[in-house]
Structure formats: structure tokens, C-alpha cells
Design an enzyme around this catalytic site. Structure first.
Site, mmCIF file in Angstrom:
data_model
loop_
_atom_site.group_PDB
_atom_site.id
_atom_site.type_symbol
_atom_site.label_atom_id
_atom_site.label_comp_id
_atom_site.label_asym_id
_atom_site.label_seq_id
_atom_site.Cartn_x
_atom_site.Cartn_y
_atom_site.Cartn_z
ATOM 1 N N GLU A 50 29.862 15.484 -19.306
ATOM 2 C CA GLU A 50 28.549 15.898 -19.841
ATOM 3 C C GLU A 50 28.170 17.283 -19.348
ATOM 4 O O GLU A 50 28.149 17.545 -18.145
ATOM 5 C CB GLU A 50 27.476 14.889 -19.381
ATOM 6 C CG GLU A 50 26.054 15.298 -19.744
ATOM 7 C CD GLU A 50 25.014 14.232 -19.427
ATOM 8 O OE1 GLU A 50 25.220 13.440 -18.483
ATOM 9 O OE2 GLU A 50 23.995 14.188 -20.135
ATOM 10 N N ASP A 95 21.455 17.594 -16.122
ATOM 11 C CA ASP A 95 22.057 16.292 -16.412
ATOM 12 C C ASP A 95 23.561 16.497 -16.604
ATOM 13 O O ASP A 95 23.987 16.939 -17.663
ATOM 14 C CB ASP A 95 21.386 15.734 -17.692
ATOM 15 C CG ASP A 95 21.868 14.346 -18.062
ATOM 16 O OD1 ASP A 95 22.628 13.739 -17.292
ATOM 17 O OD2 ASP A 95 21.473 13.862 -19.148
ATOM 18 N N HIS A 142 24.513 2.472 -17.374
ATOM 19 C CA HIS A 142 23.412 2.851 -16.475
ATOM 20 C C HIS A 142 23.586 2.245 -15.083
ATOM 21 O O HIS A 142 22.621 1.800 -14.463
ATOM 22 C CB HIS A 142 22.054 2.446 -17.080
ATOM 23 C CG HIS A 142 21.666 3.309 -18.240
ATOM 24 N ND1 HIS A 142 20.659 2.986 -19.114
ATOM 25 C CD2 HIS A 142 22.165 4.500 -18.666
ATOM 26 C CE1 HIS A 142 20.566 3.939 -20.039
ATOM 27 N NE2 HIS A 142 21.466 4.855 -19.781
ATOM 28 N N ASP A 145 27.221 10.749 -12.730
ATOM 29 C CA ASP A 145 26.238 11.290 -13.669
ATOM 30 C C ASP A 145 24.997 11.578 -12.856
ATOM 31 O O ASP A 145 24.272 10.665 -12.477
ATOM 32 C CB ASP A 145 25.970 10.262 -14.784
ATOM 33 C CG ASP A 145 24.998 10.781 -15.844
ATOM 34 O OD1 ASP A 145 24.305 11.792 -15.602
ATOM 35 O OD2 ASP A 145 24.923 10.150 -16.918
ATOM 36 N N HIS A 204 15.520 13.077 -20.889
ATOM 37 C CA HIS A 204 15.626 12.831 -22.332
ATOM 38 C C HIS A 204 14.376 13.478 -22.903
ATOM 39 O O HIS A 204 13.327 12.847 -22.998
ATOM 40 C CB HIS A 204 15.700 11.337 -22.652
ATOM 41 C CG HIS A 204 16.927 10.682 -22.063
ATOM 42 N ND1 HIS A 204 17.009 9.350 -21.770
ATOM 43 C CD2 HIS A 204 18.129 11.205 -21.708
ATOM 44 C CE1 HIS A 204 18.207 9.082 -21.262
ATOM 45 N NE2 HIS A 204 18.899 10.196 -21.215
ATOM 46 N N ARG A 252 33.198 9.821 -18.759
ATOM 47 C CA ARG A 252 32.223 10.614 -19.522
ATOM 48 C C ARG A 252 32.262 12.029 -18.965
ATOM 49 O O ARG A 252 32.469 12.217 -17.763
ATOM 50 C CB ARG A 252 30.810 10.018 -19.397
ATOM 51 C CG ARG A 252 29.739 10.809 -20.116
ATOM 52 C CD ARG A 252 28.427 10.043 -20.343
ATOM 53 N NE ARG A 252 27.735 9.679 -19.127
ATOM 54 C CZ ARG A 252 27.682 8.457 -18.602
ATOM 55 N NH1 ARG A 252 28.307 7.462 -19.212
ATOM 56 N NH2 ARG A 252 27.018 8.212 -17.494
ATOM 57 N N HIS A 281 27.340 5.111 -27.114
ATOM 58 C CA HIS A 281 26.084 5.874 -27.032
ATOM 59 C C HIS A 281 26.179 7.150 -27.865
ATOM 60 O O HIS A 281 27.241 7.476 -28.394
ATOM 61 C CB HIS A 281 25.728 6.182 -25.567
ATOM 62 C CG HIS A 281 26.772 6.946 -24.803
ATOM 63 N ND1 HIS A 281 26.937 8.313 -24.931
ATOM 64 C CD2 HIS A 281 27.706 6.548 -23.891
ATOM 65 C CE1 HIS A 281 27.912 8.712 -24.126
ATOM 66 N NE2 HIS A 281 28.410 7.667 -23.498
ATOM 67 N N GLU A 333 27.830 14.923 -24.336
ATOM 68 C CA GLU A 333 28.341 13.958 -23.362
ATOM 69 C C GLU A 333 29.082 12.775 -23.973
ATOM 70 O O GLU A 333 28.684 11.622 -23.802
ATOM 71 C CB GLU A 333 27.187 13.434 -22.509
ATOM 72 C CG GLU A 333 25.961 12.961 -23.293
ATOM 73 C CD GLU A 333 24.880 12.391 -22.372
ATOM 74 O OE1 GLU A 333 25.219 11.523 -21.553
ATOM 75 O OE2 GLU A 333 23.717 12.781 -22.494
ATOM 76 N N HIS A 379 21.266 14.589 -26.290
ATOM 77 C CA HIS A 379 19.802 14.451 -26.297
ATOM 78 C C HIS A 379 19.208 15.764 -25.864
ATOM 79 O O HIS A 379 19.887 16.580 -25.219
ATOM 80 C CB HIS A 379 19.363 13.284 -25.398
ATOM 81 C CG HIS A 379 19.840 13.361 -23.973
ATOM 82 N ND1 HIS A 379 19.256 14.160 -23.031
ATOM 83 C CD2 HIS A 379 20.890 12.761 -23.336
ATOM 84 C CE1 HIS A 379 19.897 14.027 -21.875
ATOM 85 N NE2 HIS A 379 20.908 13.188 -22.032
ATOM 86 N N TYR A 393 34.753 3.980 -22.695
ATOM 87 C CA TYR A 393 34.532 2.924 -21.702
ATOM 88 C C TYR A 393 35.339 1.700 -22.150
ATOM 89 O O TYR A 393 35.020 1.091 -23.171
ATOM 90 C CB TYR A 393 33.028 2.591 -21.604
ATOM 91 C CG TYR A 393 32.189 3.843 -21.542
ATOM 92 C CD1 TYR A 393 31.928 4.465 -20.324
ATOM 93 C CD2 TYR A 393 31.712 4.452 -22.709
ATOM 94 C CE1 TYR A 393 31.191 5.652 -20.267
ATOM 95 C CE2 TYR A 393 30.987 5.630 -22.663
ATOM 96 C CZ TYR A 393 30.729 6.226 -21.446
ATOM 97 O OH TYR A 393 30.013 7.402 -21.391
ATOM 98 N N ASP A 419 0.817 -1.222 0.000
ATOM 99 C CA ASP A 419 0.000 0.000 0.000
ATOM 100 C C ASP A 419 0.851 1.274 0.000
ATOM 101 O O ASP A 419 0.382 2.343 0.335
ATOM 102 C CB ASP A 419 -0.957 0.002 1.202
ATOM 103 C CG ASP A 419 -0.212 -0.108 2.529
ATOM 104 O OD1 ASP A 419 1.027 -0.334 2.502
ATOM 105 O OD2 ASP A 419 -0.858 0.039 3.578
HETATM 106 N N1 GLY Z 1 21.804 10.569 -17.257
HETATM 107 C C1 GLY Z 1 21.313 10.073 -18.459
HETATM 108 C C2 GLY Z 1 22.022 10.599 -19.598
HETATM 109 O O1 GLY Z 1 23.104 11.132 -19.460
HETATM 110 O O2 GLY Z 1 21.534 10.576 -20.685
HETATM 111 MN MN MN Z 2 23.737 12.098 -17.711
HETATM 112 MN MN MN Z 3 22.499 12.906 -20.659
#
Ligand code: GLY
Ligand code: MN
Ligand code: MN
Length: 451
Positions: free
Chosen positions: A417, A280, A252, A269, A370, A415, A359, A393, A363, A397, A48
Site C-alpha cells: 500500500e 497509510d 483488520h 499496515d 478513510h 498487501r 477489498h 493497496e 480510498h 490473502y 474515570d
Molecule cells: N489501514 C486501513 C486501510 O488500509 O485502509
Molecule cells: Mn492501510
Molecule cells: Mn488504506
């Protein structure tokens, strides 16, 4: 940095902002159309206990109405009521248990609806009011019950139409219009995004200046969470990735339960959500005072690719220019380091770099991390316009088990970003408060480790 940021919660925008959005949206609908938006469903966490409620962004964008079990019906050019809300009726008992809610009265008084009804009456009211329209704008979503309901109405109108002579025969996706609007950020939205970026930047700065070897990743996550909340954000914009050592090669990664070892890199991140707008940010820095030789080589490469990619952002540039530039730079660098072989052209054509960079570089960013909006118009990659906000970004890796690269490069994930606003003349990096140069990072880390 923390002390410079004014702390206040994000109130809804002035009601004119929503009225103007509804006006612009309705103006673009086909003739004699209606549009329906529905609230996000409440989602159960366990037994619940519910997940914290997060309203639907399309509904929020047009109404500012944040409560569950609600819907918005737009009837352009209706003489009395163009804008209707369906809401949970006021319930004194609910007031006692869960607190304030607008009720039917509040929906007109506080949210400027021309008319409001209890949500329980929606079948009857929509059945009647939309039966005189030709088209219904509704986006099928995650809430299967709403999808079913709309299909049921459409069926009913189809069956009645031979005798009534009217009723929607077309169901259209409002996103074609609405998500284009959301893609072009208004001044009030840019203010929100800027603040969300500053709050996230404060969290990253705290991490850079407080992380020590031996801490657990979740302690760093807690540091970020507390900074975001203390500065007025509702929390992280998505589950924060706090990935040390080889965990940084998992794109992720959110387990966040490893202990930080000297010699590790730490990839964070994490973004904040402020007044329903997201930031982000990713930064990668050494847990010790300095980068190792191999870490530094890879870091400098990602940094130069990231800076070159950011420099491509400006009005008229193709959306994928930053990615194309980042790939070129990364491929050149990986060839120099001997991690790729052959020519730049064949590595790019055969996408061999995807072994280490799998990747996209960018975005859209907005109410969704996103964010909505098309990346292509027909077959054409879209061009950037002032008011668009996107991330840049790139990363590298190197899997731990990648035996065909020298051991010192294995298990390293990097990374970088930033969030970038397209302006009339170029761009503005909204997240520039967080250092990313090796010299700046090492200076900060030296101080921490010496403490
Ligand atoms: N944190 C998700 C991305 O960088 O797209
Ligand atoms: Mn990110
Ligand atoms: Mn991102």
C-alpha cells in the site's frame, strides 16, 4: 533516514488558512443560511479514564479549535459576527488539573472568532441568532445529544414561525460542500501529508531493518509507535496491523501478540498522524532473509498489480481505474498459478477473485485515514483531480484452510500500500521511501539476519 527528518511538532496552520476556508464554505451556502459545527464528544475508556481526545475534523478544518465541548456557528454576511465560537469558559481549577485551555477570551484572541460565548449559553444564543435564517447546515453525527439538541431547536423554530415569520425550515448537510473542499488538498495540507508519509516510512524502514525471528508482533508495533512519536507524530493514524504468518490473512488483525517464526511473511499496515493528517502504508516482507518460492510468486504478483494500479493514477482518470487494473493483473496471475480456473472475463464478471482479494484497492486519504469525499457523482464514478490523495493497496490473502490450493500457498497474506497524490501531470507517490522490490527487501533482510 531518521536523521534526515527534521523533528518538530505540527503547529496549527496560520489563521488566514482557516479564514479562507470559512470564506469559501460560506460563499457556497444557500441564501440566508447558518451553519453549525460541533466538537467530537469526549469518550470514556473505563471508569474515570478517558480516551485521548481527538477533535472532529470538520470543526478543525474550519477553525483549528481543538478543544472538546465546543461549537462553531457561521452566520454568513452578518454585519458584526459571521464566525462565533462556543467554548469551555476559562476555569483556574481546570488549568491546574488539565492545563491550558483557550476560554472565551482565547477563542477570539487566538482563534480569530468574531465573538465567543461559554458553551453553556448556546441554546439561548443559537435560538436567537439563527431564528432569522431560513436554513441550517448541520450534520447529524455520533453525538446523540447534539443531534437531539438541533432537532429541539428545529421544532421550536417550526412552532414559532407562524408568528415570527422566520426561522430555518430546511436542515442541510454541510458535508456536501465541506467534504468536497476537504477532498481537494491545499498546498499546506499536502506538506502535512508528505510529512505524515515520511514519518510512517521511517517506521516501516526500522521494521524492515530491525525485525528478527522470535520477536513478538507487539514489539514491532512498539518500534513503529516510538518512531512515529519521536518524529513528531501524535501516534498511529489507526491501530497498527502487525500480522505475521497466517494472521496476515485477517484484514483488520490488531491483536499483535504472535511470535514471528522463521519462514513467515510479516504484513505491517501502519500509518502516522502528523498535525491531524494521516498516512497509510502497508509492506509485507519475510521474517527470514528471503521469500519462499510460493511467497515470492504471490508477492511478485501483488507488486506488479500494485505498480500497474499506481500507474493509472492521474488527472482525469476514473477513481476506480487502479482497482480495475489491479483486478485484471491479479486474475491473470492467479490463473497462471492455477489458483483460479476458467477465463479472465468470467473470473472478473463473477468476481471469483474475491475469494483471495476481497477489498477495494483505494480510498481517499487526508485528515481521516478513510477520508471524506464522494467516490461517485450521481451514477458516475468520479474522475481524479490534482490535489486528490488516495491509497493504492491491492493484496492477496490465501486462507489457511483453503484446501483447494497447493499447501505452500496456504496461510499467506500479502498487501502493498502506497499513498498517492494526483498532480497536474500525473501522480506523486508520497510513500516511495519504503522499498517494495523483492531484491531491495531481501538485501535488507539478509543484512539483518546475518547480524
Ligand atoms: N489501514 C486501513 C486501510 O488500509 O485502509
Ligand atoms: Mn492501510
Ligand atoms: Mn488504506
Amino acid at each position: 533516514m531518521l536523521s534526515q527528518l527534521e523533528v518538530h511538532p505540527a503547529p496549527p496552520f496560520p489563521r488566514e488558512v482557516y479564514a479562507e476556508r470559512r470564506r469559501r464554505f460560506m460563499q457556497q451556502l444557500g441564501p440566508n443560511a447558518a451553519a453549525l459545527f460541533v466538537a467530537a464528544p469526549v469518550s470514556v475508556r473505563s471508569n474515570d479514564v478517558e480516551h485521548p481526545y481527538r477533535p472532529d475534523n470538520d470543526m478543525l478544518y474550519l477553525t483549528g479549535f481543538p478543544e472538546p465541548e465546543s461549537a462553531c456557528l457561521l452566520l454568513p454576511e452578518h454585519p458584526e459576527h459571521e464566525y462565533l465560537l462556543f467554548v469551555r469558559p476559562f476555569d483556574p481549577e481546570r488549568r491546574v488539573w488539565v492545563g491550558r485551555h483557550a476560554g472565551v477570551e482565547g477563542a477570539t484572541r487566538d482563534y480569530a472568532a468574531d465573538k465567543a460565548y461559554p458553551i453553556q449559553q448556546i441554546d439561548q444564543v443559537v435560538g436567537e441568532l439563527v431564528s432569522g435564517r431560513n436554513e441550517l447546515y448541520f450534520r447529524f453525527g455520533r453525538d446523540l445529544e447534539w443531534n437531539q439538541r438541533v432537532v429541539g431547536w428545529m421544532r421550536q423554530w417550526q412552532q414559532l414561525r407562524p408568528r415570527s415569520g422566520t426561522g430555518p425550515v430546511v436542515l442541510r448537510d454541510p458535508a456536501v460542500i465541506l467534504h468536497e473542499m476537504r477532498l481537494r488538498k491545499e498546498a499546506v495540507e499536502i506538506d502535512r501529508l508528505r510529512k505524515a508519509a515520511q514519518i510512517a516510512a521511517a517506521g516501516h524502514l526500522r521494521a524492515l531493518t530491525e525485525v528478527r525471528p522470535g520477536m513478538f508482533e507487539f514489539e514491532v508495533e512498539a518500534l513503529l509507535d516510538s518512531t512515529f512519536r519521536r518524529l513528531g507524530a501524535s501516534g498511529p493514524a489507526y491501530p497498527s496491523i502487525v500480522a505475521s504468518g497466517p494472521n496476515a490473512t485477517v484484514l483488520h488483525y490488531t491483536q499483535n501478540d504472535r511470535s514471528l517464526a522463521p519462514g513467515d511473511l510479516l504484513l505491517i499496515d501502519a500509518g502516522a498522524e502528523y498535525g491531524f493528517y494521516c498516512s497509510d502504508i502497508t509492506r509485507t516482507f519475510p521474517v527470514s532473509a528471503t521469500f519462499s518460492g510460493a511467497q515470492r510468486e504471490l508477492y511478485e504478483l501483488v507488486l506488479s498489480a500494485q505498480k500497474a494500479a499506481v500507474s493509472m493514477v492521474g488527472p482525469g482518470a476514473r477513481y476506480d481505474e487502479p482497482h480495475r487494473r489491479a483486478v485484471e493483473m491479479l486474475v491473470d496471475g492467479l490463473l497462471d498459478l492455477g489458483l483460479l480456473t476458467g477465463s479472465r472475463e468470467e473470473n472478473i464478471a463473477e468476481e471469483r477473485y474475491r475469494k483471495f482479494f476481497m477489498h477495494r484497492t483505494s480510498h481517499w486519504l487526508g485528515m481521516d485515514v478513510h477520508d471524506v469525499g464522494q467516490y461517485k457523482e450521481g451514477q458516475e464514478v468520479r474522475r481524479l483531480e490534482p490535489g486528490f490523495v488516495l491509497t493504492v493497496e491491492p493484496g492477496l490473502y490465501i486462507p489457511e484452510d483453503c484446501t483447494d490450493v497447493p499447501p505452500e500457498f496456504r496461510g499467506v497474506g500479502i498487501r502493498i500500500e502506497d499513498d498517492v497524490l494526483v498532480t497536474e501531470t500525473g501522480h506523486e507517490v508520497l510513500t516511495s521511501l519504503v522499498p517494495k522490490e523483492v531484491s531491495e527487501i531481501e538485501a535488507l533482510r539478509r543484512e539483518v539476519v546475518a547480524r
